[in-house]
Design an enzyme around this catalytic site. Structure first.
Site, short mmCIF file in Angstrom:
data_model
loop_
_atom_site.label_atom_id
_atom_site.label_comp_id
_atom_site.label_asym_id
_atom_site.label_seq_id
_atom_site.Cartn_x
_atom_site.Cartn_y
_atom_site.Cartn_z
N THR A 1 0.83 -1.20 0.00
CA THR A 1 0.00 0.00 0.00
C THR A 1 0.87 1.26 0.00
O THR A 1 2.01 1.21 0.44
CB THR A 1 -0.84 -0.04 1.30
OG1 THR A 1 -1.68 -1.16 1.21
CG2 THR A 1 -1.65 1.20 1.53
N GLY B 1 -10.19 -3.59 2.52
CA GLY B 1 -9.16 -3.60 3.57
C GLY B 1 -9.30 -2.40 4.50
O GLY B 1 -10.32 -1.72 4.54
N ASP B 2 -8.23 -2.14 5.23
CA ASP B 2 -8.25 -1.05 6.22
C ASP B 2 -8.06 0.34 5.61
O ASP B 2 -8.52 1.34 6.17
CB ASP B 2 -7.15 -1.28 7.27
CG ASP B 2 -5.76 -1.31 6.63
OD1 ASP B 2 -5.60 -2.02 5.61
OD2 ASP B 2 -4.85 -0.63 7.12
N THR C 1 -0.04 0.53 6.71
CA THR C 1 0.13 -0.53 5.72
C THR C 1 0.32 -1.84 6.47
O THR C 1 0.99 -1.88 7.50
CB THR C 1 1.33 -0.28 4.78
OG1 THR C 1 1.48 -1.43 3.93
CG2 THR C 1 2.62 -0.03 5.52
N GLY C 2 -0.28 -2.89 5.96
CA GLY C 2 -0.15 -4.17 6.64
C GLY C 2 -1.36 -5.05 6.38
O GLY C 2 -2.16 -4.76 5.49
#
Ligand code: ASP
Length: 339
Positions: A203, A233-234, A254-255
Protein backbone atom coordinates in the site's frame (compact mmCIF):
# COMPACT_ATOMS: atom_id res chain seq x y z
CA UNK A 1 25.85 43.08 31.73
CA UNK A 2 22.94 44.33 33.74
CA UNK A 3 20.09 42.03 34.71
CA UNK A 4 17.71 43.36 32.06
CA UNK A 5 20.19 42.76 29.24
CA UNK A 6 20.97 39.24 30.48
CA UNK A 7 17.28 38.37 30.42
CA UNK A 8 17.04 39.68 26.87
CA UNK A 9 20.01 37.55 25.75
CA UNK A 10 18.55 34.42 27.34
CA UNK A 11 15.17 35.08 25.75
CA UNK A 12 16.77 35.63 22.37
CA UNK A 13 18.79 32.41 22.47
CA UNK A 14 15.77 30.40 23.62
CA UNK A 15 13.83 31.77 20.70
CA UNK A 16 16.65 30.91 18.29
CA UNK A 17 16.80 27.37 19.64
CA UNK A 18 13.08 27.11 19.18
CA UNK A 19 13.37 28.31 15.59
CA UNK A 20 16.17 25.86 14.90
CA UNK A 21 14.18 22.89 16.09
CA UNK A 22 11.12 24.20 14.23
CA UNK A 23 13.04 24.37 10.97
CA UNK A 24 13.94 20.70 11.34
CA UNK A 25 10.33 19.62 11.52
CA UNK A 26 8.98 16.98 9.17
CA UNK A 27 6.35 18.36 6.78
CA UNK A 28 5.63 15.23 4.71
CA UNK A 29 6.15 11.52 5.33
CA UNK A 30 5.25 8.64 3.02
CA UNK A 31 5.24 4.86 2.96
CA UNK A 32 5.14 2.42 0.08
CA UNK A 33 4.26 -0.73 2.01
CA UNK A 34 5.82 -2.95 4.67
CA UNK A 35 6.83 -6.61 4.77
CA UNK A 36 9.68 -9.08 4.54
CA UNK A 37 11.72 -6.76 2.41
CA UNK A 38 15.24 -8.16 2.60
CA UNK A 39 18.37 -6.77 0.99
CA UNK A 40 19.37 -10.25 -0.19
CA UNK A 41 16.21 -10.46 -2.30
CA UNK A 42 16.69 -7.04 -3.86
CA UNK A 43 18.71 -6.03 -6.91
CA UNK A 44 20.68 -2.76 -6.77
CA UNK A 45 18.59 -1.50 -9.71
CA UNK A 46 15.31 -2.17 -7.95
CA UNK A 47 16.60 -0.63 -4.73
CA UNK A 48 17.61 2.49 -6.64
CA UNK A 49 14.25 2.63 -8.40
CA UNK A 50 12.42 2.55 -5.05
CA UNK A 51 14.59 5.30 -3.52
CA UNK A 52 14.12 7.43 -6.61
CA UNK A 53 10.36 7.00 -6.72
CA UNK A 54 9.98 7.71 -3.00
CA UNK A 55 12.09 10.85 -3.44
CA UNK A 56 10.00 11.92 -6.44
CA UNK A 57 6.80 11.49 -4.40
CA UNK A 58 8.25 13.48 -1.47
CA UNK A 59 9.38 16.28 -3.77
CA UNK A 60 6.00 16.42 -5.50
CA UNK A 61 4.24 16.88 -2.15
CA UNK A 62 6.89 19.30 -0.91
CA UNK A 63 6.53 21.50 -4.02
CA UNK A 64 2.84 21.84 -3.23
CA UNK A 65 3.59 22.89 0.35
CA UNK A 66 6.27 25.35 -0.79
CA UNK A 67 3.74 27.07 -3.01
CA UNK A 68 1.45 27.52 -0.01
CA UNK A 69 -0.75 24.54 -0.89
CA UNK A 70 -2.69 22.66 1.77
CA UNK A 71 -1.63 19.41 3.42
CA UNK A 72 -4.52 17.77 1.53
CA UNK A 73 -3.01 18.88 -1.79
CA UNK A 74 0.40 17.63 -0.65
CA UNK A 75 -0.71 14.13 0.37
CA UNK A 76 -2.68 13.79 -2.85
CA UNK A 77 0.29 14.87 -4.99
CA UNK A 78 2.63 12.40 -3.25
CA UNK A 79 0.14 9.53 -3.56
CA UNK A 80 -0.51 10.19 -7.27
CA UNK A 81 3.23 9.72 -8.02
CA UNK A 82 3.16 6.33 -6.29
CA UNK A 83 -0.20 5.29 -7.79
CA UNK A 84 1.23 5.96 -11.26
CA UNK A 85 4.24 3.71 -10.58
CA UNK A 86 4.07 -0.09 -10.95
CA UNK A 87 6.55 -0.39 -8.06
CA UNK A 88 3.74 -0.05 -5.53
CA UNK A 89 0.50 -1.87 -4.89
CA UNK A 90 -1.76 1.09 -5.63
CA UNK A 91 -3.18 2.45 -8.90
CA UNK A 92 -1.01 1.02 -11.68
CA UNK A 93 0.69 -2.03 -10.21
CA UNK A 94 -2.23 -3.02 -7.98
CA UNK A 95 -2.45 -6.70 -7.08
CA UNK A 96 -5.09 -9.08 -8.45
CA UNK A 97 -8.10 -10.42 -6.56
CA UNK A 98 -9.34 -14.03 -6.68
CA UNK A 99 -11.22 -13.24 -9.92
CA UNK A 100 -8.00 -12.05 -11.56
CA UNK A 101 -9.14 -8.41 -11.34
CA UNK A 102 -7.66 -5.26 -9.74
CA UNK A 103 -9.94 -3.83 -7.08
CA UNK A 104 -8.59 -0.73 -5.37
CA UNK A 105 -9.34 1.16 -2.15
CA UNK A 106 -8.31 4.69 -1.12
CA UNK A 107 -9.06 7.34 1.52
CA UNK A 108 -8.12 10.89 2.42
CA UNK A 109 -8.79 12.90 5.58
CA UNK A 110 -8.44 16.58 6.52
CA UNK A 111 -7.28 16.98 10.12
CA UNK A 112 -8.45 20.60 10.31
CA UNK A 113 -12.16 19.79 10.06
CA UNK A 114 -12.38 15.96 10.20
CA UNK A 115 -13.77 15.79 6.67
CA UNK A 116 -12.98 12.51 4.95
CA UNK A 117 -13.58 10.70 1.68
CA UNK A 118 -13.02 7.14 0.54
CA UNK A 119 -13.64 4.71 -2.31
CA UNK A 120 -13.49 0.92 -2.22
CA UNK A 121 -13.51 -1.87 -4.80
CA UNK A 122 -12.89 0.39 -7.81
CA UNK A 123 -11.32 -0.90 -11.02
CA UNK A 124 -11.34 1.78 -13.74
CA UNK A 125 -10.41 4.97 -11.86
CA UNK A 126 -6.81 5.83 -12.79
CA UNK A 127 -6.09 7.57 -9.48
CA UNK A 128 -8.35 6.25 -6.70
CA UNK A 129 -7.01 8.92 -4.30
CA UNK A 130 -8.53 11.64 -6.51
CA UNK A 131 -11.86 9.84 -6.34
CA UNK A 132 -11.61 9.66 -2.54
CA UNK A 133 -11.00 13.41 -2.44
CA UNK A 134 -13.93 14.05 -4.78
CA UNK A 135 -16.19 12.01 -2.47
CA UNK A 136 -15.04 14.21 0.41
CA UNK A 137 -15.44 17.54 -1.38
CA UNK A 138 -18.18 16.94 -3.94
CA UNK A 139 -20.61 14.55 -2.26
CA UNK A 140 -22.45 14.42 1.03
CA UNK A 141 -20.90 11.08 1.86
CA UNK A 142 -17.71 9.62 3.25
CA UNK A 143 -17.42 6.38 1.26
CA UNK A 144 -18.59 5.16 -2.13
CA UNK A 145 -17.94 1.65 -3.39
CA UNK A 146 -17.76 -0.37 -6.62
CA UNK A 147 -19.96 0.66 -9.54
CA UNK A 148 -21.41 3.64 -7.65
CA UNK A 149 -17.93 5.02 -6.99
CA UNK A 150 -17.02 4.50 -10.66
CA UNK A 151 -20.16 6.30 -11.82
CA UNK A 152 -19.46 9.18 -9.43
CA UNK A 153 -15.86 9.46 -10.67
CA UNK A 154 -17.09 9.64 -14.27
CA UNK A 155 -19.61 12.35 -13.36
CA UNK A 156 -16.85 14.33 -11.69
CA UNK A 157 -14.72 13.99 -14.84
CA UNK A 158 -11.92 12.05 -13.22
CA UNK A 159 -9.67 10.05 -15.53
CA UNK A 160 -11.14 6.63 -16.31
CA UNK A 161 -9.02 3.87 -17.85
CA UNK A 162 -9.58 0.36 -19.19
CA UNK A 163 -9.02 -2.27 -16.47
CA UNK A 164 -6.01 -3.50 -18.48
CA UNK A 165 -4.18 -0.24 -17.63
CA UNK A 166 -3.59 -1.71 -14.16
CA UNK A 167 -2.17 -4.98 -15.53
CA UNK A 168 1.36 -5.75 -14.44
CA UNK A 169 3.00 -9.02 -15.44
CA UNK A 170 4.85 -9.49 -12.14
CA UNK A 171 1.69 -8.92 -10.10
CA UNK A 172 -0.16 -11.35 -12.36
CA UNK A 173 2.45 -14.04 -11.72
CA UNK A 174 2.09 -13.34 -7.97
CA UNK A 175 -1.64 -13.85 -8.34
CA UNK A 176 -1.33 -17.12 -10.32
CA UNK A 177 1.08 -18.45 -7.69
CA UNK A 178 -1.16 -17.42 -4.79
CA UNK A 179 -4.20 -18.93 -6.48
CA UNK A 180 -2.35 -22.20 -7.12
CA UNK A 181 -1.38 -22.34 -3.42
CA UNK A 182 -4.84 -21.18 -2.35
CA UNK A 183 -3.32 -18.29 -0.37
CA UNK A 184 -4.27 -14.68 0.18
CA UNK A 185 -1.04 -12.70 0.08
CA UNK A 186 0.27 -9.33 1.04
CA UNK A 187 2.11 -7.47 -1.70
CA UNK A 188 5.88 -6.98 -2.25
CA UNK A 189 6.10 -10.74 -1.86
CA UNK A 190 9.11 -12.46 -3.31
CA UNK A 191 7.39 -15.82 -3.37
CA UNK A 192 7.40 -15.72 -7.17
CA UNK A 193 11.17 -15.32 -7.21
CA UNK A 194 12.34 -16.97 -4.04
CA UNK A 195 9.51 -19.25 -2.91
CA UNK A 196 9.96 -17.61 0.49
CA UNK A 197 7.19 -16.95 2.98
CA UNK A 198 4.80 -14.57 1.26
CA UNK A 199 4.30 -11.75 3.69
CA UNK A 200 4.85 -8.36 2.16
CA UNK A 201 2.60 -5.35 1.90
CA UNK A 202 2.55 -2.65 -0.76
CA UNK A 203 0.00 0.00 0.00
CA UNK A 204 1.05 3.66 -0.33
CA UNK A 205 0.37 6.40 2.20
CA UNK A 206 1.20 10.00 3.02
CA UNK A 207 0.83 12.39 5.96
CA UNK A 208 1.56 16.12 5.65
CA UNK A 209 1.70 19.38 7.58
CA UNK A 210 1.10 22.68 5.79
CA UNK A 211 2.00 26.32 6.46
CA UNK A 212 -1.43 26.87 8.02
CA UNK A 213 -0.59 24.30 10.71
CA UNK A 214 -3.07 21.73 9.36
CA UNK A 215 -2.36 18.02 8.92
CA UNK A 216 -3.86 15.46 6.51
CA UNK A 217 -3.54 11.77 5.75
CA UNK A 218 -4.11 9.64 2.65
CA UNK A 219 -3.77 5.96 1.77
CA UNK A 220 -4.24 4.03 -1.49
CA UNK A 221 -3.98 0.30 -2.18
CA UNK A 222 -4.77 -2.64 -4.41
CA UNK A 223 -5.30 -4.68 -1.24
CA UNK A 224 -4.07 -8.26 -1.01
CA UNK A 225 -3.22 -10.72 -3.78
CA UNK A 226 -5.98 -13.30 -4.37
CA UNK A 227 -8.25 -11.51 -1.86
CA UNK A 228 -11.89 -12.49 -2.11
CA UNK A 229 -13.86 -10.42 -4.68
CA UNK A 230 -15.47 -7.52 -2.87
CA UNK A 231 -13.04 -7.62 0.08
CA UNK A 232 -12.33 -4.18 1.55
CA UNK A 233 -9.16 -3.60 3.57
CA UNK A 234 -8.25 -1.05 6.22
CA UNK A 235 -6.96 1.69 3.89
CA UNK A 236 -10.35 3.27 3.03
CA UNK A 237 -11.77 2.81 6.52
CA UNK A 238 -11.52 6.09 8.41
CA UNK A 239 -9.97 5.45 11.82
CA UNK A 240 -8.45 2.12 10.76
CA UNK A 241 -5.94 2.59 7.88
CA UNK A 242 -6.36 6.35 7.51
CA UNK A 243 -7.02 9.08 10.07
CA UNK A 244 -6.22 12.77 10.65
CA UNK A 245 -7.11 15.19 13.42
CA UNK A 246 -5.24 18.44 14.17
CA UNK A 247 -5.73 17.71 17.89
CA UNK A 248 -3.62 14.58 17.71
CA UNK A 249 -2.01 13.38 14.48
CA UNK A 250 -2.30 12.23 10.87
CA UNK A 251 -1.89 8.46 10.30
CA UNK A 252 -1.55 6.16 7.29
CA UNK A 253 -1.15 2.40 7.73
CA UNK A 254 0.13 -0.53 5.72
CA UNK A 255 -0.15 -4.17 6.64
CA UNK A 256 -2.58 -7.02 7.00
CA UNK A 257 -5.79 -5.00 6.73
CA UNK A 258 -8.07 -7.27 8.74
CA UNK A 259 -5.90 -6.77 11.85
CA UNK A 260 -5.68 -3.01 11.31
CA UNK A 261 -9.46 -2.80 11.06
CA UNK A 262 -10.02 -4.82 14.24
CA UNK A 263 -7.48 -2.77 16.20
CA UNK A 264 -8.78 0.53 14.69
CA UNK A 265 -5.10 1.45 14.45
CA UNK A 266 -5.31 5.04 13.16
CA UNK A 267 -7.80 6.20 15.75
CA UNK A 268 -6.14 4.21 18.52
CA UNK A 269 -2.83 6.04 17.94
CA UNK A 270 -4.64 9.41 17.80
CA UNK A 271 -6.53 8.64 21.04
CA UNK A 272 -3.35 7.74 22.91
CA UNK A 273 -1.91 11.11 21.89
CA UNK A 274 -5.03 13.15 22.62
CA UNK A 275 -6.27 11.49 25.78
CA UNK A 276 -3.15 9.94 27.31
CA UNK A 277 -0.68 12.63 26.27
CA UNK A 278 1.66 10.14 24.66
CA UNK A 279 4.14 11.50 22.12
CA UNK A 280 3.71 10.58 18.44
CA UNK A 281 6.57 8.09 18.79
CA UNK A 282 5.27 6.50 22.00
CA UNK A 283 1.73 6.12 20.68
CA UNK A 284 2.77 4.73 17.28
CA UNK A 285 5.20 2.26 18.84
CA UNK A 286 2.74 1.12 21.49
CA UNK A 287 0.18 0.18 18.85
CA UNK A 288 2.47 -1.23 16.14
CA UNK A 289 5.24 -2.81 18.22
CA UNK A 290 3.13 -4.01 21.18
CA UNK A 291 -0.56 -4.30 20.46
CA UNK A 292 -0.31 -5.43 16.83
CA UNK A 293 2.52 -7.83 17.57
CA UNK A 294 0.40 -9.47 20.29
CA UNK A 295 -2.51 -9.76 17.87
CA UNK A 296 -0.28 -11.14 15.10
CA UNK A 297 -0.97 -8.20 12.79
CA UNK A 298 1.98 -7.43 10.53
CA UNK A 299 2.60 -3.98 9.18
CA UNK A 300 3.63 -0.42 9.86
CA UNK A 301 2.45 3.13 10.10
CA UNK A 302 3.48 6.73 9.45
CA UNK A 303 2.35 9.34 11.98
CA UNK A 304 2.79 13.13 11.98
CA UNK A 305 1.50 15.83 14.33
CA UNK A 306 1.01 19.52 13.70
CA UNK A 307 4.36 20.39 15.28
CA UNK A 308 6.16 18.23 12.73
CA UNK A 309 6.89 15.35 15.12
CA UNK A 310 6.94 12.15 13.14
CA UNK A 311 7.26 8.39 13.72
CA UNK A 312 7.29 5.47 11.29
CA UNK A 313 7.48 2.18 13.23
CA UNK A 314 6.87 -1.22 11.60
CA UNK A 315 6.96 -4.78 12.93
CA UNK A 316 8.12 -6.36 9.66
CA UNK A 317 11.59 -6.71 8.12
CA UNK A 318 11.21 -3.54 6.15
CA UNK A 319 8.97 -0.72 5.02
CA UNK A 320 9.43 1.54 2.01
CA UNK A 321 9.38 4.94 3.61
CA UNK A 322 10.64 8.50 3.56
CA UNK A 323 10.17 12.01 4.80
CA UNK A 324 11.07 15.57 3.94
CA UNK A 325 11.71 18.39 6.41
CA UNK A 326 10.57 22.00 6.18
CA UNK A 327 14.05 22.82 4.85
CA UNK A 328 13.69 20.26 2.06
CA UNK A 329 16.00 17.59 3.53
CA UNK A 330 14.98 14.20 2.10
CA UNK A 331 15.37 10.83 3.79
CA UNK A 332 14.29 7.52 2.24
CA UNK A 333 14.74 3.97 3.54
CA UNK A 334 13.66 0.40 2.87
CA UNK A 335 15.12 -1.97 5.46
CA UNK A 336 14.88 -2.20 9.23
CA UNK A 337 18.39 -0.89 9.78
CA UNK A 338 17.78 1.98 7.34
CA UNK A 339 18.54 2.54 3.63
N1 ASP B 1 -3.45 -2.75 4.25
C1 ASP B 1 -3.70 -3.22 2.89
C2 ASP B 1 -4.93 -4.07 2.89
O1 ASP B 1 -5.09 -4.89 3.78
C3 ASP B 1 -2.59 -4.03 2.34
C4 ASP B 1 -1.23 -3.43 2.41
O2 ASP B 1 -0.94 -2.58 3.24
O3 ASP B 1 -0.41 -3.80 1.58
O4 ASP B 1 -5.71 -3.96 1.98
Amino acid sequence: MNYFLRVLVVLFSLNTLHLMSQSDKVVLAIHGGAGTILKKNMTPEKEKAYHEKLTEALKAGYAVLQKGGTSLDAVEAAIVVMEDSPLFNAGKGSVFNSDGKNEMDAAIMDGSNLKAGAVAGVHTIKNPIKAARAVMEKSEHVMLIGDGAEKFAQEKKLEIVEPKYFYDEYRYQQYLKAKEQNKIEMDHTDSVKTKSKPDKHGTVGAVALDNFGNISAATSTGGMTNKKYGRVGDAPIIGAGTYANNNSCAVSCTGHGEYFIRAVVGHEIASLIEHKNLSVKEAAEKVILEKMVKMGGEGGVIVLDKKGNMAMPFNTEGMYRGYITSEGKVYTAIYKEGN
